[in-house]
Design a protein around this motif. Structure first.
Motif, PDB file in Angstrom:
ATOM      1  N   LEU A  21     -14.428   1.797  -3.424  1.00  0.00           N
ATOM      2  CA  LEU A  21     -13.032   1.782  -3.420  1.00  0.00           C
ATOM      3  C   LEU A  21     -12.518   0.755  -2.555  1.00  0.00           C
ATOM      4  CD1 LEU A  21     -11.547   5.505  -3.064  1.00  0.00           C
ATOM      5  CD2 LEU A  21     -11.919   4.074  -5.079  1.00  0.00           C
ATOM      6  N   ASN A  22     -11.563   0.086  -2.699  1.00  0.00           N
ATOM      7  CA  ASN A  22     -10.891  -1.203  -1.760  1.00  0.00           C
ATOM      8  C   ASN A  22      -9.990  -0.268  -1.004  1.00  0.00           C
ATOM      9  OD1 ASN A  22      -8.264  -1.163  -3.015  1.00  0.00           O
ATOM     10  ND2 ASN A  22      -8.821  -2.963  -4.384  1.00  0.00           N
ATOM     11  N   PHE A  23      -9.186  -1.206   0.086  1.00  0.00           N
ATOM     12  CA  PHE A  23      -8.249  -0.390   0.790  1.00  0.00           C
ATOM     13  C   PHE A  23      -7.318   0.356   0.073  1.00  0.00           C
ATOM     14  CE2 PHE A  23      -4.599  -0.417   3.676  1.00  0.00           C
ATOM     15  CZ  PHE A  23      -4.916   0.723   4.549  1.00  0.00           C
ATOM     16  N   GLU A  63       0.705   5.246   9.866  1.00  0.00           N
ATOM     17  CA  GLU A  63      -0.463   5.952   8.993  1.00  0.00           C
ATOM     18  C   GLU A  63      -1.361   5.072   8.166  1.00  0.00           C
ATOM     19  OE1 GLU A  63       0.871  10.622   8.464  1.00  0.00           O
ATOM     20  OE2 GLU A  63       1.777   9.146   7.352  1.00  0.00           O
ATOM     21  N   ILE A  64      -0.757   3.959   7.765  1.00  0.00           N
ATOM     22  CA  ILE A  64      -1.583   3.111   7.001  1.00  0.00           C
ATOM     23  C   ILE A  64      -2.225   2.228   7.825  1.00  0.00           C
ATOM     24  CG2 ILE A  64      -1.186   1.085   5.597  1.00  0.00           C
ATOM     25  CD1 ILE A  64       0.956   2.740   3.951  1.00  0.00           C
ATOM     26  N   VAL A  65      -1.667   1.822   8.777  1.00  0.00           N
ATOM     27  CA  VAL A  65      -2.418   1.108   9.990  1.00  0.00           C
ATOM     28  C   VAL A  65      -3.648   1.474  10.274  1.00  0.00           C
ATOM     29  CG1 VAL A  65      -2.192  -0.248  12.129  1.00  0.00           C
ATOM     30  CG2 VAL A  65      -0.542  -0.474  10.511  1.00  0.00           C
ATOM     31  N   VAL A 101       1.023  -1.086   0.065  1.00  0.00           N
ATOM     32  CA  VAL A 101      -0.089   0.030  -0.053  1.00  0.00           C
ATOM     33  C   VAL A 101       0.751   1.170  -0.140  1.00  0.00           C
ATOM     34  CG1 VAL A 101      -1.621   1.242   1.301  1.00  0.00           C
ATOM     35  CG2 VAL A 101      -1.972  -1.203   1.007  1.00  0.00           C
ATOM     36  N   GLN A 102       1.832   1.238   0.789  1.00  0.00           N
ATOM     37  CA  GLN A 102       2.916   2.284   0.933  1.00  0.00           C
ATOM     38  C   GLN A 102       3.342   2.775  -0.492  1.00  0.00           C
ATOM     39  OE1 GLN A 102       5.723   1.294   4.044  1.00  0.00           O
ATOM     40  NE2 GLN A 102       5.331   3.619   4.454  1.00  0.00           N
ATOM     41  N   GLU A 103       3.825   1.694  -1.174  1.00  0.00           N
ATOM     42  CA  GLU A 103       4.389   1.622  -2.670  1.00  0.00           C
ATOM     43  C   GLU A 103       3.159   2.358  -3.586  1.00  0.00           C
ATOM     44  OE1 GLU A 103       6.100  -1.152  -6.148  1.00  0.00           O
ATOM     45  OE2 GLU A 103       6.941  -1.548  -3.858  1.00  0.00           O
ATOM     46  N   HIS A 104       2.065   1.873  -3.604  1.00  0.00           N
ATOM     47  CA  HIS A 104       0.969   2.128  -4.202  1.00  0.00           C
ATOM     48  C   HIS A 104       0.513   3.669  -4.035  1.00  0.00           C
ATOM     49  CE1 HIS A 104      -2.594   1.480  -6.781  1.00  0.00           C
ATOM     50  NE2 HIS A 104      -3.356   2.122  -5.774  1.00  0.00           N
ATOM     51  N   CYS A 105       0.802   4.101  -2.948  1.00  0.00           N
ATOM     52  CA  CYS A 105       0.598   5.675  -2.648  1.00  0.00           C
ATOM     53  C   CYS A 105       1.778   6.489  -2.791  1.00  0.00           C
ATOM     54  CB  CYS A 105      -0.244   6.024  -1.480  1.00  0.00           C
ATOM     55  SG  CYS A 105       0.641   5.431   0.010  1.00  0.00           S
ATOM     56  N   ALA A 142      -4.716   5.451  -1.959  1.00  0.00           N
ATOM     57  CA  ALA A 142      -4.352   6.283  -3.026  1.00  0.00           C
ATOM     58  C   ALA A 142      -5.360   7.525  -3.014  1.00  0.00           C
ATOM     59  CB  ALA A 142      -4.264   5.535  -4.204  1.00  0.00           C
ATOM     60  N   PHE A 143      -6.554   7.431  -2.893  1.00  0.00           N
ATOM     61  CA  PHE A 143      -7.569   8.558  -3.013  1.00  0.00           C
ATOM     62  C   PHE A 143      -6.910   9.648  -2.012  1.00  0.00           C
ATOM     63  CE2 PHE A 143     -11.221  10.691  -1.201  1.00  0.00           C
ATOM     64  CZ  PHE A 143     -11.644  11.340  -2.441  1.00  0.00           C
ATOM     65  N   LEU A 144      -6.921   9.095  -0.731  1.00  0.00           N
ATOM     66  CA  LEU A 144      -6.536  10.088   0.712  1.00  0.00           C
ATOM     67  C   LEU A 144      -5.260  10.613   0.246  1.00  0.00           C
ATOM     68  CD1 LEU A 144      -7.994   8.208   3.535  1.00  0.00           C
ATOM     69  CD2 LEU A 144      -8.775  10.113   2.412  1.00  0.00           C
ATOM     70  N   SER A 145      -4.311   9.979  -0.448  1.00  0.00           N
ATOM     71  CA  SER A 145      -2.889  10.334  -0.479  1.00  0.00           C
ATOM     72  C   SER A 145      -2.707  11.800  -1.327  1.00  0.00           C
ATOM     73  CB  SER A 145      -1.729   9.525  -1.317  1.00  0.00           C
ATOM     74  OG  SER A 145      -2.356   9.360  -2.863  1.00  0.00           O
TER      75      SER A 145
END
Length: 175
Positions: free
Chosen positions: A74-76, A28-30, A16-20, A81-84
């Motif tokens: 939206l999935n997680f 923050e992701i947790v 997820v980090q890499e995706h955003c 990515a949206f919130l990024s």
């Protein structure tokens, strides 16, 4: 990670980090995952429009109907990515791209005078007449070197909005 009731593995967090683009820390992701699970009331692995509307700040936003088209289902990973775009670490062009998508409701890659007018209508409600909105928008476009007939592309939005002082950030609370 497909099921919202599961826990995140280290691999999931890093993915997820890499995706955003590493705009959020692991902590923050947790925290975002915990919030995602709260919103995903039926543990389907995605958040529906109705679930987004359960957030009072979202439901009260005059652009909520436009945003719903962008966030429904939206999935997680997509949620993060949206919130990024709201991260303090996101670049101004990343933030402007999200704004552009709000205006480009038909997703044709262009924003017209009427597209912008529709957003102004949502934002101003009954405080302005259609004539006033059209006059203000025409003036703003003219000052930026465009006309009512112009179709604006993402690059045009960046040129117009990438100015010092524009803020678009949300802080992610870390538990």
């Amino acid at each position: 990670m497909g099921n919202a009731s599961s826990t995140l593995t280290q691999y999931d967090i890093e993915e997820v980090q890499e995706h955003c683009n590493n705009l959020f820390s692991q902590q923050e992701i947790v925290s975002l995952y915990q919030r995602f699970c709260q919103l995903d009331r039926n543990a389907k692995g995605f958040i529906s429009a109705d679930e987004f509307l359960s957030v009072p700040e979202f439901a009260m936003n005059p652009l909520s109907q436009r945003l719903l088209k962008m966030v429904d289902g939206l999935n997680f990973k997509e949620f993060v990515a949206f919130l990024s775009a709201f991260s303090a670490k996101a670049s101004m062009p990343q933030k402007i791209e999200l704004i552009f998508k709000v205006y480009d409701t038909d997703r044709n890659g262009k924003v017209t005078f009427n597209d912008i007018l529709d957003v102004l209508r949502d934002l101003s409600g009954t405080f302005m007449s259609d004539k006033q909105r059209e006059e203000v928008l025409s003036q703003v476009l003219q000052e930026a070197g465009y006309t009512r007939e112009s179709s604006l592309l993402l690059d045009d939005f960046v040129k117009i909005l990438d100015k010092p002082g524009l803020k678009m950030e949300v802080e992610v609370p870390v538990d």
